[in-house]
Write a protein that holds these residues in place. Structure first.
Motif, PDB file in Angstrom:
ATOM      1  N   MET A  45     -19.054  38.455  44.821  1.00 34.33           N
ATOM      2  CA  MET A  45     -17.623  38.708  44.894  1.00 34.33           C
ATOM      3  C   MET A  45     -17.018  37.784  45.938  1.00 34.33           C
ATOM      4  SD  MET A  45     -15.018  40.318  43.710  1.00 34.33           S
ATOM      5  CE  MET A  45     -15.871  41.515  42.672  1.00 34.33           C
ATOM      6  N   TRP A  46     -15.864  37.226  45.634  1.00 38.26           N
ATOM      7  CA  TRP A  46     -15.158  36.355  46.578  1.00 38.26           C
ATOM      8  C   TRP A  46     -13.738  36.879  46.731  1.00 38.26           C
ATOM      9  CZ3 TRP A  46     -17.163  32.734  49.661  1.00 38.26           C
ATOM     10  CH2 TRP A  46     -16.271  31.894  50.367  1.00 38.26           C
ATOM     11  N   ILE A  47     -13.387  37.277  47.955  1.00 28.21           N
ATOM     12  CA  ILE A  47     -12.089  37.894  48.160  1.00 28.21           C
ATOM     13  C   ILE A  47     -11.140  37.003  48.961  1.00 28.21           C
ATOM     14  CG2 ILE A  47     -12.744  40.294  47.810  1.00 28.21           C
ATOM     15  CD1 ILE A  47     -12.570  38.754  51.280  1.00 28.21           C
ATOM     16  N   GLY A  48     -11.560  35.779  49.238  1.00 33.73           N
ATOM     17  CA  GLY A  48     -10.679  34.856  49.938  1.00 33.73           C
ATOM     18  C   GLY A  48     -11.442  33.871  50.800  1.00 33.73           C
ATOM     19  N   ASP A  49     -10.892  32.676  50.951  1.00 36.85           N
ATOM     20  CA  ASP A  49     -11.553  31.629  51.721  1.00 36.85           C
ATOM     21  C   ASP A  49     -11.601  31.929  53.216  1.00 36.85           C
ATOM     22  OD1 ASP A  49     -11.851  30.307  49.360  1.00 36.85           O
ATOM     23  OD2 ASP A  49     -10.662  28.547  49.896  1.00 36.85           O
ATOM     24  N   ARG A  80     -16.417  36.257  38.999  1.00 39.24           N
ATOM     25  CA  ARG A  80     -16.579  36.949  40.277  1.00 39.24           C
ATOM     26  C   ARG A  80     -16.022  36.156  41.454  1.00 39.24           C
ATOM     27  NH1 ARG A  80     -19.946  41.459  40.478  1.00 39.24           N
ATOM     28  NH2 ARG A  80     -20.290  42.237  38.359  1.00 39.24           N
ATOM     29  N   ASP A  81     -15.863  34.864  41.289  1.00 34.24           N
ATOM     30  CA  ASP A  81     -15.454  34.024  42.441  1.00 34.24           C
ATOM     31  C   ASP A  81     -14.307  33.087  42.078  1.00 34.24           C
ATOM     32  OD1 ASP A  81     -16.856  32.254  40.817  1.00 34.24           O
ATOM     33  OD2 ASP A  81     -18.577  32.110  42.160  1.00 34.24           O
ATOM     34  N   PHE A  82     -13.384  33.587  41.243  1.00 31.43           N
ATOM     35  CA  PHE A  82     -12.268  32.743  40.810  1.00 31.43           C
ATOM     36  C   PHE A  82     -11.246  32.496  41.919  1.00 31.43           C
ATOM     37  CE2 PHE A  82     -11.401  37.138  39.635  1.00 31.43           C
ATOM     38  CZ  PHE A  82     -10.150  37.350  40.198  1.00 31.43           C
ATOM     39  N   LEU A  83     -11.395  33.182  43.060  1.00 30.56           N
ATOM     40  CA  LEU A  83     -10.477  32.968  44.182  1.00 30.56           C
ATOM     41  C   LEU A  83     -10.965  31.908  45.160  1.00 30.56           C
ATOM     42  CD1 LEU A  83      -9.378  36.641  44.970  1.00 30.56           C
ATOM     43  CD2 LEU A  83      -8.049  34.857  43.831  1.00 30.56           C
ATOM     44  N   ILE A  84     -12.119  31.312  44.889  1.00 28.66           N
ATOM     45  CA  ILE A  84     -12.559  30.193  45.730  1.00 28.66           C
ATOM     46  C   ILE A  84     -11.506  29.093  45.659  1.00 28.66           C
ATOM     47  CG2 ILE A  84     -14.198  28.267  45.800  1.00 28.66           C
ATOM     48  CD1 ILE A  84     -16.427  30.223  45.316  1.00 28.66           C
ATOM     49  N   GLY A  85     -11.097  28.608  46.831  1.00 24.26           N
ATOM     50  CA  GLY A  85      -9.978  27.674  46.862  1.00 24.26           C
ATOM     51  C   GLY A  85     -10.220  26.409  47.654  1.00 24.26           C
ATOM     52  N   LYS A  86      -9.117  25.796  48.063  1.00 28.06           N
ATOM     53  CA  LYS A  86      -9.166  24.475  48.698  1.00 28.06           C
ATOM     54  C   LYS A  86      -9.869  24.504  50.049  1.00 28.06           C
ATOM     55  CE  LYS A  86      -4.985  22.806  46.396  1.00 28.06           C
ATOM     56  NZ  LYS A  86      -3.587  22.315  46.589  1.00 28.06           N
ATOM     57  N   VAL A 152     -11.091  46.361  48.065  1.00 25.00           N
ATOM     58  CA  VAL A 152     -10.684  46.139  46.681  1.00 25.00           C
ATOM     59  C   VAL A 152     -11.799  45.431  45.911  1.00 25.00           C
ATOM     60  CG1 VAL A 152      -9.068  44.923  45.168  1.00 25.00           C
ATOM     61  CG2 VAL A 152      -8.219  46.101  47.199  1.00 25.00           C
ATOM     62  N   GLY A 153     -12.405  44.419  46.533  1.00 21.96           N
ATOM     63  CA  GLY A 153     -13.501  43.698  45.890  1.00 21.96           C
ATOM     64  C   GLY A 153     -14.669  44.610  45.576  1.00 21.96           C
ATOM     65  N   ASP A 154     -15.020  45.500  46.520  1.00 14.66           N
ATOM     66  CA  ASP A 154     -16.115  46.446  46.293  1.00 14.66           C
ATOM     67  C   ASP A 154     -15.778  47.392  45.138  1.00 14.66           C
ATOM     68  OD1 ASP A 154     -17.567  45.341  48.348  1.00 14.66           O
ATOM     69  OD2 ASP A 154     -16.951  46.839  49.837  1.00 14.66           O
ATOM     70  N   LYS A 155     -14.514  47.795  45.065  1.00 14.64           N
ATOM     71  CA  LYS A 155     -14.092  48.692  43.982  1.00 14.64           C
ATOM     72  C   LYS A 155     -14.167  47.992  42.630  1.00 14.64           C
ATOM     73  CE  LYS A 155     -12.151  52.465  42.362  1.00 14.64           C
ATOM     74  NZ  LYS A 155     -12.865  53.781  42.355  1.00 14.64           N
ATOM     75  N   ILE A 156     -13.713  46.748  42.584  1.00 14.77           N
ATOM     76  CA  ILE A 156     -13.763  45.985  41.333  1.00 14.77           C
ATOM     77  C   ILE A 156     -15.208  45.789  40.885  1.00 14.77           C
ATOM     78  CG2 ILE A 156     -13.344  43.720  40.311  1.00 14.77           C
ATOM     79  CD1 ILE A 156     -10.820  43.534  42.026  1.00 14.77           C
ATOM     80  N   ARG A 157     -16.074  45.474  41.845  1.00 14.20           N
ATOM     81  CA  ARG A 157     -17.484  45.264  41.519  1.00 14.20           C
ATOM     82  C   ARG A 157     -18.114  46.542  40.976  1.00 14.20           C
ATOM     83  NH1 ARG A 157     -21.360  43.031  46.182  1.00 14.20           N
ATOM     84  NH2 ARG A 157     -20.639  44.968  47.168  1.00 14.20           N
ATOM     85  N   SER A 158     -17.789  47.675  41.591  1.00 15.63           N
ATOM     86  CA  SER A 158     -18.327  48.965  41.142  1.00 15.63           C
ATOM     87  C   SER A 158     -17.833  49.307  39.735  1.00 15.63           C
ATOM     88  CB  SER A 158     -17.917  50.060  42.121  1.00 15.63           C
ATOM     89  OG  SER A 158     -18.318  51.332  41.650  1.00 15.63           O
ATOM     90  N   ASN A 159     -16.532  49.114  39.501  1.00 14.66           N
ATOM     91  CA  ASN A 159     -15.975  49.417  38.185  1.00 14.66           C
ATOM     92  C   ASN A 159     -16.550  48.513  37.105  1.00 14.66           C
ATOM     93  OD1 ASN A 159     -14.372  51.426  39.248  1.00 14.66           O
ATOM     94  ND2 ASN A 159     -12.546  50.148  39.429  1.00 14.66           N
ATOM     95  N   SER A 160     -16.776  47.244  37.465  1.00 11.58           N
ATOM     96  CA  SER A 160     -17.336  46.301  36.503  1.00 11.58           C
ATOM     97  C   SER A 160     -18.723  46.748  36.064  1.00 11.58           C
ATOM     98  CB  SER A 160     -17.403  44.899  37.114  1.00 11.58           C
ATOM     99  OG  SER A 160     -18.036  43.990  36.237  1.00 11.58           O
TER     100      SER A 160
END
Length: 246
Positions: A45-49, A80-86, A152-160
């Motif tokens: 999970m990636w929740i921000g740079d 899972r890591d679409f928020l990886i950024g610049k 939020v990331g932990d919740k998304i991972r659990s629901n997935s």
């Protein structure tokens, strides 16, 4: 020379065995290669740079050590890591690519992607994907406190995980018609992707022309690497305990 492809490592501090295998792979197998491609879900999970734990620093340094030698490393976002950024790109030297990218592999035009866009048999997931890829939603999410984003990331991972247990394997796999459509649109006869965790090489027919779809494996029970050079390619595994291959 050789090009290496990996995907679906799902790295996290909770799985030091996967991290150790990845770090060993980076240290021992990326010397004198043409390029390394990471086709999504590098992280669980990636929740921000701006997250920068000791675990993440290890991973970042492994990439930085590689790219500092001049070897290119490319990354395509996963689900899972679409928020990886610049910022991550600057810190590691990784080059971020569009979700569908055609590359020349020793004379063969090849479409590379994570693979989740091919799973159109799961409309609920595709609706979710469209929502979380909305730039406005991502902009708002990035401005939430880090501690809240982690929850939020932990919740998304659990629901997935719960949702996937109720879905059939066929729904979570790619749709063959969509594979052919995308390859036809991109004018390629070779595709490489991850996401489904079903490593294999599939022979296809696109308008009477032979084609292939190469699926990368996940790193849950062992490492998985596609080794590709001018002579051919092979899907290989890496043991979590000692370096090995099939």
């Amino acid at each position: 020379m050789t090009t290496l492809f990996i995907a679906d490592l799902h790295l996290s501090a909770e799985r030091p065995d996967i991290t150790a295998c990845f770090l060993r792979f980076m240290a021992e197998e990326t010397h004198h290669i043409d390029a390394l491609y990471v086709l999504g879900d590098l992280f669980e999970m990636w929740i921000g740079d701006d997250e920068d734990s000791p675990f993440l620093q290890q991973v970042k340094q492994a990439f930085k050590t590689l790219t500092d030698t001049g070897t290119p490393c490319y990354f395509i976002h996963g689900n899972r890591d679409f928020l990886i950024g610049k910022r991550f790109s600057r810190e590691t030297g990784i080059i971020l690519l569009p979700e569908h990218t055609v590359v020349d592999l020793y004379g063969t035009p090849t479409l590379i992607l994570h693979g989740d866009t091919l799973c159109i048999g799961d409309p609920a997931y595709q609706r979710y994907r469209k929502k979380v890829h909305n730039p406005i939603i991502q902009w708002l999410f990035a401005r939430l406190p880090l501690s809240y984003r982690i929850k939020v990331g932990d919740k998304i991972r659990s629901n997935s995980g719960k949702n996937n247990k109720t879905k059939s394997q066929s729904i979570m796999d790619v749709t063959q018609e969509e594979v052919v459509r995308v390859m036809r649109d991109e004018n390629v006869t070779q595709m490489i992707h991850g996401h489904t965790h079903r490593p294999d090489i599939h022979d296809l027919d696109i308008d009477g022309i032979p084609a292939q779809r190469i699926v990368l494996g996940d790193w849950y029970d062992h490492g998985s690497v596609l080794v590709y050079n001018a002579e051919g390619y092979q899907l290989e595994t890496r043991n979590f305990n000692t370096p090995s291959s099939d």
